[in-house]
Enzyme design. Structure first.
Site, short mmCIF file in Angstrom:
data_model
loop_
_atom_site.label_atom_id
_atom_site.label_comp_id
_atom_site.label_asym_id
_atom_site.label_seq_id
_atom_site.Cartn_x
_atom_site.Cartn_y
_atom_site.Cartn_z
N HIS A 25 -5.74 -1.54 -4.12
CA HIS A 25 -5.54 -0.20 -3.99
C HIS A 25 -6.15 0.87 -5.09
O HIS A 25 -6.83 1.78 -4.51
CB HIS A 25 -3.80 0.09 -4.08
CG HIS A 25 -3.12 -1.17 -3.41
ND1 HIS A 25 -2.11 -1.71 -3.76
CD2 HIS A 25 -3.25 -1.43 -1.95
CE1 HIS A 25 -1.63 -2.44 -2.79
NE2 HIS A 25 -2.25 -2.32 -1.80
N ASP A 121 -1.63 5.95 -1.43
CA ASP A 121 -1.87 4.80 -0.51
C ASP A 121 -0.43 4.56 0.13
O ASP A 121 0.59 4.99 -0.11
CB ASP A 121 -2.73 3.74 -1.08
CG ASP A 121 -1.98 3.09 -2.15
OD1 ASP A 121 -1.06 2.39 -1.89
OD2 ASP A 121 -2.29 3.11 -3.26
#
Ligand code: UDP
Length: 481
Positions: A25, A121
Site C-alpha cells: 500500500h 487506500d
C-alpha cells in the site's frame, strides 16, 4: 512545526495522502505523492502510520532524498496490544492498527491547515468521516486491479444476495460486466463470512462509493472490460460509483540501494542478457519449510541463473513477514537444503528478506520473475517487460495470477503436487526451464514487452494516465483560486 509549515502552503495546492500499513500500500501511494509533487507542483503531506512499521517502510519514508514539497508526517504510535493477539489474521490486524492510529487524524488535518483533499487506500476508510466533518473531499487510490475494484464494489450486493459461503457456490462468482471469478480464486478474507476479517473487508469495501473519485493503479488499455463495466454497467451506476481515474502504472522508480541491494545489481551486471530468474514473494510472502526446500531444489535442477530472496519459512502462514519485512537477520543457510549455497555458487545469488525489486526487474540480465502476483509486483514486472511464474499466496493474488495467465498471457503457474500439497521440485524445474529457455517463455516475454510499451505510452505526455491525473489536479488548482 506543522502549523508553521501550513503557512507556506497557503499559496500552493496542498493534499494529504494516507497509506494503510504494508509495503504493497505504502509504495504506490508514496509514488502517487511524489508524482503530484514533481510533475504537478502540488504540496503533499504523506501521513505515515508508524505503528508496527517494518524496516523496509522506515527506510523508504525516511530517505534523505525526498523532493522538498513532500513532507512525511509520522502519526503517533498507537497501543494495539490489548486488541490483537498472535492469532489475529493479517488484514484484521492491519485494520485495527489503522482504526487506532487514525484517532488523532482530525487534529492533524487541522494543524496541517486543512488540505484540499485526502487520498487514502482501501483499508483507511474511517478517514472519510473525519474529512466529512472538516469538509475535505476524499479520494481512494485503489492499489489492486480494476477487476478487483469491480469485485470490491459488488461485494456488499453479493453479501445481501448470497446466503451460503461464496466458496460453496456451484458456479464461478458472476461480477457484473467482468470475467467471473472461480471460487478457488476468491481472496482468503471472503472465504469464511463468519470471521472478523470478512467483516472488516465488507466494512471498507462498502464505503468505497463515499469518495469524490477513485484513482486506479492501472491504465485505460490494460483492463478495458472491467473499466467499461465499472463506468457503464447499471449495477455500478445504481450504487453511485464515483468517477474512476486510471493513473497507473505508478511503480517505485529510483530507490536508494542498501549494501545488499547494490550487491544484487553488481552481480546482475556480470550475467548475460535475459538469463536470470528473480524470485521474491512481495513484502509478506513466506513459504513452508517443505515448500522452500522444493523451490531451492527446483532452482538448482533447472540449472538456470537466479536471485532468490530467501526468507525464514513459516508453517501455516503465507504472509509471515507482512509487518516486519526488511529487518530479517536470519541466516538462509539454516533453512535452505544442505550444500545448496555451495552448489549454486556463481549461478545463483541468495538474498535475505528484501531485494531492490524494481532495480532487479529493470536490469537487462533479468529474464523472468517468480512472483506472488501482488498488484505492485505485477505492474513492476509488466512495466519492465518481464514474464512471470505465478505463485499466488494471499489476498487477491490468485485472481491476479489467473488473469495474467488466461487473459494477459504473460505468466505460467506451476501445478501443486497431488501427494504432499506442495509444488514439487521437478515441476519447478519444468516451469523455470520453460520460461527461461522455451518457446512459451519467449512468447510471454514478447507479450510483456508489448504491454510495457502500452504502459509507458499511458504515462507519457499526452498519455491517458497522465491526462487523467492532470484533470483532477486541475480541479484542485481551480478550487484554490
Ligand atoms: N518489494 C521489494 N523487494 C522485495 C519484495 C518486495 O522491493 O524483495 C516491493 C515490490 O517492489 C513491491 C512491493 O514490495 O513494490 C510489494 O507489493 P505487492 O503489491 O507486489 O505485494 P504485497 O507486498 O502487497 O503482498
Amino acid at each position: 512545526m506543522v502549523i508553521a509549515e501550513s503557512e507556506t502552503m497557503k499559496s500552493q495546492s496542498h493534499v494529504a495522502v494516507l497509506a494503510s500499513p504494508g509495503m504493497g500500500h505504502i509504495i504506490p501511494l508514496f509514488e502517487l505523492a511524489k508524482r503530484l509533487v514533481v510533475h504537478h507542483g502540488i504540496h503533499v503531506s504523506f501521513l505515515n502510520i508508524t505503528t508496527e512499521a517494518s524496516a523496509a517502510q522506515n527506510q523508504l519514508l525516511h530517505s534523505p532524498t525526498l523532493p522538498p514539497n513532500l513532507k512525511v508526517i509520522d502519526l503517533p504510535l498507537a497501543d494495539i496490544s490489548a486488541l490483537v493477539t498472535e492469532d489475529t489474521l493479517v488484514v484484521a490486524r492491519l485494520c485495527i492498527n489503522v482504526q487506532e492510529s487514525l484517532k488523532p487524524l482530525k487534529s492533524i488535518l487541522i494543524d496541517l491547515g486543512k488540505p484540499q483533499a485526502l487520498i487514502v487506500d482501501l483499508f483507511s476508510t474511517q478517514a472519510f468521516d473525519i474529512c466529512n466533518e472538516l469538509s475535505i473531499p476524499t479520494y481512494t487510490f485503489f492499489t489492486a486491479s480494476t477487476a478487483f475494484l469491480a469485485f470490491s464494489l459488488y461485494l456488499p450486493t453479493l453479501d445481501c444476495e448470497v446466503e451460503c459461503e461464496f466458496v460453496d457456490l456451484p458456479e464461478p462468482v458472476q461480477i457484473p460486466g467482468c470475467t467471473p471469478i472461480r471460487t478457488e480464486d476468491l481472496l482468503d478474507q471472503v472465504r469464511n463470512r463468519k470471521i472478523d476479517e470478512y467483516n472488516w473487508v465488507l466494512y471498507h469495501f462498502s464505503r468505497l462509493t463515499m469518495v469524490t473519485g477513485i484513482f486506479l493503479n492501472s491504465w485505460e488499455d490494460f483492463e478495458p472490460a472491467s473499466l467499461r463495466a465499472i463506468r457503464e454497467h447499471p449495477l455500478y451506476k445504481q450504487i453511485n460509483t464515483p468517477p474512476v481515474h486510471p493513473v497507473g502504472p505508478l511503480i517505485k522508480e529510483d530507490e536508494p540501494l542498501t549494501e545488499s541491494g547494490a550487491e544484487c545489481v553488481a552481480w546482475l551486471d556480470k550475467q548475460p542478457m535475459d538469463s536470470v530468474l528473480f524470485v521474491t514473494l512481495g513484502s509478506g510472502g513466506t513459504l513452508t519449510t517443505a515448500q522452500l526446500t522444493e523451490l531451492a531444489w527446483g532452482l538448482e535442477l533447472s540449472q538456470q541463473r537466479f536471485i532468490l530472496v530467501a526468507r525464514k519459512p513459516t508453517d501455516g502462514n503465507t504472509s509471515g513477514t507482512f509487518f516486519n519485512v526488511g529487518g530479517d537477520v536470519n541466516d538462509p543457510k539454516a533453512y535452505l537444503p544442505e550444500g545448496f549455497l555451495e552448489r549454486t555458487k556463481g549461478v545463483g545469488l541468495v538474498v535475505q528478506s528484501w531485494a531492490p525489486q524494481v532495480a532487479v526487474l529493470r536490469h537487462q540480465s533479468t529474464g523472468a520473475f517468480l512472483s506472488h502476483c501482488g498488484w505492485n509486483s505485477t505492474l513492476e514486472s509488466i512495466t519492465h517487460g518481464v514474464p512471470m511464474i505465478a505463485w499466488p499466496l494471499y489476498a487477491e493474488q490468485r485472481m491476479n495470477a489467473t488473469m495474467l495467465m488466461e487473459e494477459v498471457g504473460v505468466a505460467v503457474k506451476p501445478m501443486v503436487g497431488k501427494v504432499k500439497d506442495v509444488v514439487e521440485r521437478v515441476e519447478i524445474e519444468r516451469v523455470v526451464r520453460m520460461i527461461m529457455e522455451g518457446e512459451e517463455g519467449k512468447a510471454m516475454r514478447c507479450k510483456a514487452r508489448e504491454l510495457k510499451h502500452s504502459a509507458v505510452k499511458g504515462l507519457n505526455f499526452g498519455g491517458s494516465s497522465k491526462e487523467s491525473l492532470s484533470r483532477v489536479v486541475k480541479e484542485w488548482k481551480c478550487d484554490k483560486i
